[in-house]
Design a protein around this motif. Sequence first.
Motif, PDB file in Angstrom:
ATOM      1  N   MET A 147       6.670  14.260   2.233  1.00  0.00           N
ATOM      2  CA  MET A 147       6.246  12.909   2.578  1.00  0.00           C
ATOM      3  C   MET A 147       7.312  11.915   2.148  1.00  0.00           C
ATOM      4  O   MET A 147       7.837  11.987   1.038  1.00  0.00           O
ATOM      5  CB  MET A 147       4.922  12.578   1.891  1.00  0.00           C
ATOM      6  N   LEU A 148       7.671  10.972   3.043  1.00  0.00           N
ATOM      7  CA  LEU A 148       8.607   9.914   2.677  1.00  0.00           C
ATOM      8  C   LEU A 148       7.891   8.837   1.863  1.00  0.00           C
ATOM      9  O   LEU A 148       6.686   8.612   2.017  1.00  0.00           O
ATOM     10  CB  LEU A 148       9.220   9.273   3.920  1.00  0.00           C
ATOM     11  N   SER A 149       8.645   8.159   1.009  1.00  0.00           N
ATOM     12  CA  SER A 149       8.083   7.041   0.257  1.00  0.00           C
ATOM     13  C   SER A 149       7.940   5.806   1.141  1.00  0.00           C
ATOM     14  O   SER A 149       7.127   4.919   0.856  1.00  0.00           O
ATOM     15  CB  SER A 149       8.954   6.719  -0.960  1.00  0.00           C
ATOM     16  N   LEU A 150       8.695   5.728   2.231  1.00  0.00           N
ATOM     17  CA  LEU A 150       8.636   4.587   3.139  1.00  0.00           C
ATOM     18  C   LEU A 150       7.299   4.549   3.881  1.00  0.00           C
ATOM     19  O   LEU A 150       6.857   5.557   4.435  1.00  0.00           O
ATOM     20  CB  LEU A 150       9.771   4.665   4.157  1.00  0.00           C
ATOM     21  N   THR A 151       6.646   3.387   3.895  1.00  0.00           N
ATOM     22  CA  THR A 151       5.461   3.164   4.717  1.00  0.00           C
ATOM     23  C   THR A 151       5.591   1.809   5.397  1.00  0.00           C
ATOM     24  O   THR A 151       6.325   0.934   4.934  1.00  0.00           O
ATOM     25  CB  THR A 151       4.161   3.200   3.889  1.00  0.00           C
ATOM     26  N   LEU A 152       4.880   1.638   6.490  1.00  0.00           N
ATOM     27  CA  LEU A 152       4.774   0.343   7.165  1.00  0.00           C
ATOM     28  C   LEU A 152       3.340  -0.133   6.984  1.00  0.00           C
ATOM     29  O   LEU A 152       2.401   0.614   7.239  1.00  0.00           O
ATOM     30  CB  LEU A 152       5.111   0.476   8.656  1.00  0.00           C
ATOM     31  N   ASN A 153       3.167  -1.384   6.566  1.00  0.00           N
ATOM     32  CA  ASN A 153       1.851  -1.827   6.103  1.00  0.00           C
ATOM     33  C   ASN A 153       1.356  -3.104   6.770  1.00  0.00           C
ATOM     34  O   ASN A 153       0.605  -3.862   6.166  1.00  0.00           O
ATOM     35  CB  ASN A 153       1.890  -2.035   4.580  1.00  0.00           C
ATOM     36  N   ASP A 154       1.765  -3.334   8.013  1.00  0.00           N
ATOM     37  CA  ASP A 154       1.289  -4.516   8.708  1.00  0.00           C
ATOM     38  C   ASP A 154      -0.047  -4.234   9.390  1.00  0.00           C
ATOM     39  O   ASP A 154      -0.538  -3.101   9.406  1.00  0.00           O
ATOM     40  CB  ASP A 154       2.352  -4.997   9.697  1.00  0.00           C
ATOM     41  N   MET A 159       0.815  -1.215   0.000  1.00  0.00           N
ATOM     42  CA  MET A 159       0.000   0.000   0.000  1.00  0.00           C
ATOM     43  C   MET A 159       0.845   1.260   0.000  1.00  0.00           C
ATOM     44  O   MET A 159       0.368   2.341   0.261  1.00  0.00           O
ATOM     45  CB  MET A 159      -0.907   0.027   1.224  1.00  0.00           C
ATOM     46  N   SER A 160       2.123   1.122  -0.307  1.00  0.00           N
ATOM     47  CA  SER A 160       2.990   2.295  -0.230  1.00  0.00           C
ATOM     48  C   SER A 160       2.590   3.360  -1.237  1.00  0.00           C
ATOM     49  O   SER A 160       2.919   4.528  -1.070  1.00  0.00           O
ATOM     50  CB  SER A 160       4.449   1.873  -0.447  1.00  0.00           C
ATOM     51  N   ASP A 161       1.868   2.957  -2.347  1.00  0.00           N
ATOM     52  CA  ASP A 161       1.467   3.962  -3.321  1.00  0.00           C
ATOM     53  C   ASP A 161       0.411   4.896  -2.768  1.00  0.00           C
ATOM     54  O   ASP A 161       0.081   5.901  -3.369  1.00  0.00           O
ATOM     55  CB  ASP A 161       0.955   3.285  -4.591  1.00  0.00           C
ATOM     56  N   ARG A 162      -0.134   4.575  -1.601  1.00  0.00           N
ATOM     57  CA  ARG A 162      -1.144   5.433  -0.977  1.00  0.00           C
ATOM     58  C   ARG A 162      -0.510   6.634  -0.315  1.00  0.00           C
ATOM     59  O   ARG A 162      -1.201   7.541   0.109  1.00  0.00           O
ATOM     60  CB  ARG A 162      -1.948   4.647   0.057  1.00  0.00           C
ATOM     61  N   SER A 163       0.792   6.654  -0.178  1.00  0.00           N
ATOM     62  CA  SER A 163       1.478   7.759   0.501  1.00  0.00           C
ATOM     63  C   SER A 163       2.419   8.467  -0.457  1.00  0.00           C
ATOM     64  O   SER A 163       3.563   8.723  -0.151  1.00  0.00           O
ATOM     65  CB  SER A 163       2.254   7.224   1.705  1.00  0.00           C
ATOM     66  N   ARG A 164       1.919   8.772  -1.663  1.00  0.00           N
ATOM     67  CA  ARG A 164       2.756   9.479  -2.626  1.00  0.00           C
ATOM     68  C   ARG A 164       2.894  10.931  -2.197  1.00  0.00           C
ATOM     69  O   ARG A 164       2.076  11.455  -1.476  1.00  0.00           O
ATOM     70  CB  ARG A 164       2.133   9.377  -4.026  1.00  0.00           C
ATOM     71  N   LEU A 171      -1.730   1.191   8.108  1.00  0.00           N
ATOM     72  CA  LEU A 171      -0.735   2.053   7.460  1.00  0.00           C
ATOM     73  C   LEU A 171      -0.043   2.979   8.449  1.00  0.00           C
ATOM     74  O   LEU A 171      -0.690   3.611   9.282  1.00  0.00           O
ATOM     75  CB  LEU A 171      -1.438   2.900   6.375  1.00  0.00           C
ATOM     76  N   VAL A 172       1.286   3.039   8.348  1.00  0.00           N
ATOM     77  CA  VAL A 172       2.090   4.031   9.057  1.00  0.00           C
ATOM     78  C   VAL A 172       2.887   4.804   8.011  1.00  0.00           C
ATOM     79  O   VAL A 172       3.626   4.208   7.216  1.00  0.00           O
ATOM     80  CB  VAL A 172       3.055   3.391  10.075  1.00  0.00           C
ATOM     81  N   SER A 173       2.720   6.122   7.995  1.00  0.00           N
ATOM     82  CA  SER A 173       3.428   6.983   7.052  1.00  0.00           C
ATOM     83  C   SER A 173       4.340   7.934   7.813  1.00  0.00           C
ATOM     84  O   SER A 173       4.182   8.137   9.022  1.00  0.00           O
ATOM     85  CB  SER A 173       2.432   7.784   6.197  1.00  0.00           C
ATOM     86  N   PHE A 174       5.271   8.533   7.086  1.00  0.00           N
ATOM     87  CA  PHE A 174       6.249   9.428   7.706  1.00  0.00           C
ATOM     88  C   PHE A 174       6.383  10.701   6.880  1.00  0.00           C
ATOM     89  O   PHE A 174       6.436  10.666   5.650  1.00  0.00           O
ATOM     90  CB  PHE A 174       7.620   8.748   7.797  1.00  0.00           C
TER      91      PHE A 174
END
Length: 435
Positions: free
Chosen positions: A128-135, A1-6, A102-105
């Motif tokens: 916004m960072l491209s890194l996300t945590l998706n657990d 789901m990292s594309d959700r934090s573009r 989702l965790v975004s930074f």
Amino acid sequence: MSDRSRQFPSRLRPMAISLLLVSAAMLTACGGSSGSGDEHEHTDIDTAGRLALFDTDASQLKVLDLDNSEVLASMAMDGEAPSLYASPGNRYAVAIQRGDDLVSFVDGGLYTEDHGDHMHDYAETPSMLSLTLNDHKPTHYSSGEGEGVVFFDGGEAASSKVTVFSDATLGSGATVASLPLDNNMHGVAKMIDGHLFVTYRDSSITDTTLPAAVERYHLDGSDFEFEERYSQACPRLHGAAANAHSLGFGCSDGVLVIDLHEAGYPATKLDNPESLAEGSRIGTVVANHDVEELVGIAGDRLFVIHPESTTEVYHELELGEGVSRLAQGFTTHGEVFYVLGDDGDLRLFDPASDWALMTTAELMDAPGEGDTLAVTTSAAQERLFVLHNQSVIEVDTTDGDIVRTINLGFSASAIAWLGLAEAGHDHDHEEEHSH
């Protein structure tokens, strides 16, 4: 789901552009060689910092410059309204959307680099960072020493997981390490001195997802190695926090305390306060690295915990008859413990003076059911910021005086201070809960 934090385009105010120009000039001066042989000195930026805020109507995370009250950048965030926290070094905003897994930074843009012969501050545009945590179901976040920890509760089809990161790893788009657990639970984890203290739920416990024990691991490279499962039970564990000496966990029958100074990190169990009614328990623990006591919270009652006392383990902080707590915590170095009550008053206690009530600041009328309230503290000044609907009230925590009220012009649901921490800043937050 990292594309959700573009990353989305940002509208830059004039002040933001000037900060970028200053930063670019500093980079040029630092990167060039004058040939004079002069040593560099610490390049300081004098700033009150920035606030990360979530605009509920626009579904945007906004970063506001406290020096001029202008919004420097706005970034769209789909999904539910996030809970916002600061990373261990206060550079990044940690946005947790539990229901969206989702965790975004967000990089707040203020940071310090060690250039070997000097320290160098920078002020750049938030992004916004491209890194996300998706657990599955990120719920508890804690920050202390140099690491931040996210505990993912998991669910019927997913086990719990712990992920650890630092400001340095976030800057390189990575994390420190992760630990998958055996089953799901509503748990918590703390990273202290290279050791991970994490909750454990035996598979035989089926009437609750709350854990009942604590395990200890140590970090070996990028992996966690198991050390011990504590024999002291902590039924229906909820809440954890640590200072320099003790790590406390809230249990249905008391508080489990781990000694962080003794070899082997031994644990002891404290009974519940005698004045607690049957069925009541401490379910939230608050701490600060520089304060010897812990604070245990049972509903609207707050108990100062003296883990090593042989006479009085608990003493209660009085809020006043009929007052319920809305938010509480320590200032950066623990000089003040604050409690925001449902009467609109902010109570400031002094831990160094036997937890005496310093002052009660009247911030607002008693908030209503539809009001939004949240609190964050500055790591650069003795300042506390109270978000109330479309405004932020800045309070001087040395005397309780209101410094100013910032009118946001939008409704916000979450707040976190980001910026350059004062020298020697080393904090540990209480467990923070995202629902």
